[in-house]
Write an enzyme that holds these catalytic residues in place. Structure first.
Site, PDB file in Angstrom:
ATOM      1  N   LYS A 154      -5.440  -0.880  -2.456  1.00  0.00           N
ATOM      2  CA  LYS A 154      -5.066  -1.794  -1.368  1.00  0.00           C
ATOM      3  C   LYS A 154      -6.240  -1.951  -0.401  1.00  0.00           C
ATOM      4  CE  LYS A 154      -0.604   0.111  -2.352  1.00  0.00           C
ATOM      5  NZ  LYS A 154       0.093   1.346  -2.177  1.00  0.00           N
ATOM      6  N   ASP A 190       5.522   6.647  -3.404  1.00  0.00           N
ATOM      7  CA  ASP A 190       6.710   5.825  -3.154  1.00  0.00           C
ATOM      8  C   ASP A 190       7.678   5.804  -4.344  1.00  0.00           C
ATOM      9  OD1 ASP A 190       4.851   4.440  -4.670  1.00  0.00           O
ATOM     10  OD2 ASP A 190       4.927   2.599  -3.496  1.00  0.00           O
TER      11      ASP A 190
END
Length: 450
Positions: A154, A190
């Site tokens: 990211k 996650d």
């Protein structure tokens, strides 16, 4: 339409391709679980060291951190046996100055500052709290509370942190402050958080899936199959394994199924030859994949009379959100609106039919690819019933994905009953629940030693 179908047909998975993807996935899983594999797997198959799921008896207050992008969250999870978890959350924006740095200390000092701010506002500074850290970047876990960063993704790039333990760096930052009574007791990503959150509301939950900007899954694996986990593990039958399947195929094993469009999407991406699997369908790439097919059809003068608008030429201008809108019940009207914004105010019915056909073909392929791997996990685990907890914007917003995946998985794993369950915000709540599990395991260990 015959010419269009010939071009779009490259995105259709034949039964032969489906079998090949399935065999390749299962082979890569086995390699990833070996102690000394004959060749490297593209699947990390990380042991998360979580040997049990929530049992409904978790009790107390726990902090959770969720770091995976520019939005960072601090969460207080209040657990009472037999009750749904209650949570308070505060959002913080991670400044670019600490996301792109030579040193890691400024980032972790910022996280510690946010913890302090949250605890001060919640009147918790005098309270001693265990903390679960959701660190959504590829990592190697050496224990439940040790996560070695493999690579940033990211918008993060802090080279000196690669190869370091994120938990230690956060604990060091907390110690440097000297005004926080907080212990980081567990680290998860996650995907694992989503499985744990799912298991807290449904005891049949045994698979966690993130299907959003990127894609990854984790599942419950039998300990005897994890050859790379050395030593004896008395009393532990299963453990959560994080597959890290976004990178499935980075070693070339999926090249047989990549179309010319997939290759262009990869070549135009930020990290070429990496995250091969998720580039085939995930939210960050699905819209761009459709755009590449459209460009091809425009070039062949099969679409929009061969007219190429400036917006259509723009990388990533056609988004996955556009695909979801066109796949909706109101898809034809949405398609007209989208095309008008793209500089096509007057389009033919054929143009609309072709556009919708491409969005459907890429969506079906994406659902099929994910379902192949999920069906493989169901066949592997051989449980009577499995709930698959799913979080992520693509699954959440695409109007047809849930039904497509349900149908495809049922077709490929006919002997196994399952259901797909949306587990929103699994990453944050899951991290808090893992902290509760870590405390329970610690208490059990002290009892055994005593």
């Amino acid at each position: 339409m015959r010419k269009v179908n010939k071009i779009v047909s490259t995105l259709v998975l034949t039964s032969e391709l489906i079998r090949q993807i399935l065999d390749t996935f299962e082979s890569e899983m086995e390699l990833g679980l070996m102690q000394n594999p004959p060749k490297a797997s593209s699947l990390q198959m990380e042991n998360t060291f979580i040997p049990e799921l929530p049992n409904g008896k978790e009790n107390g207050d726990f902090l959770a951190l969720d770091l995976g992008g520019t939005n960072f969250r601090v969460i207080l999870i209040r657990l009472k046996p037999g009750h749904q978890a209650e949570s308070d959350v505060q959002y913080y924006t991670v400044p670019e100055s600490v996301r792109i740095e030579d040193r890691g200390e400024p980032l972790f000092d910022f996280l510690a500052e946010c913890i302090h701010d949250f605890m001060e506002k919640s009147d918790l500074l005098e309270k001693h709290l265990p903390l679960g850290f959701c660190f959504s970047f590829p990592m190697v876990q050496k224990a439940l509370d040790i996560g070695i960063l493999v690579t940033w993704t990211k918008s993060f790039n802090i080279p000196s942190v690669v190869g370091e333990d994120a938990v230690k760096m956060l604990n060091d930052a907390i110690e440097r402050r000297g005004d926080l009574k907080v212990d980081v007791v567990a680290v998860v990503n996650d995907t694992t958080g989503t499985l744990i959150e799912g298991a807290s509301v449904d005891p049949h939950c045994a698979i966690g899936l993130i299907l959003g900007t990127g894609c990854n899954a984790c599942y419950l694996e039998k300990v005897e199959r994890i050859k790379k986990w050395e030593g004896e593990h008395p009393g532990i039958d299963e453990v959560v394994v994080d597959i890290e399947w976004g990178a499935f195929g980075d070693n070339g094993v999926l090249d047989f199924m990549k179309t010319e469009f997939d290759k262009i999407v990869d070549n135009n991406s930020l990290l070429v030859n990496s995250f091969t699997f998720e580039k085939l369908f995930a939210g960050k790439y699905l819209g761009e994949l459709v755009r590449q097919v459209l460009l091809c059809l425009i070039d062949e003068k099969l679409l929009f009379r061969g007219k190429l608008s400036n917006m259509m030429m723009t990388h990533n201008a056609f988004t996955t959100e556009h695909v979801s809108e066109i796949e909706s019940e109101d898809g034809e009207r949405k398609a007209r609106e989208i095309l008008e914004n793209f500089g096509y105010p007057s389009v033919t019915d054929d143009d609309l039919t072709i556009l919708r056909h491409i969005c459907a073909a890429t969506s079906v392929r994406g659902a099929r690819i994910v379902s192949i791997c999920l069906a493989s996990l169901l066949n592997r685990m051989k449980k009577k019933f499995v709930t698959i907890a799913i979080d992520g914007s693509l699954y959440n917003k695409h109007p047809k994905l849930h039904q497509l995946m349900t149908d495809f998985i049922a077709e490929m794993a006919p002997e196994h009953k399952f259901k797909l369950m949306l587990a929103e915000d699994g990453s944050g709540k899951g991290a808090g629940l893992v902290a509760a599990i870590a405390e329970r395991l610690k208490a059990h260990q002290h009892k055994t030693e005593a």
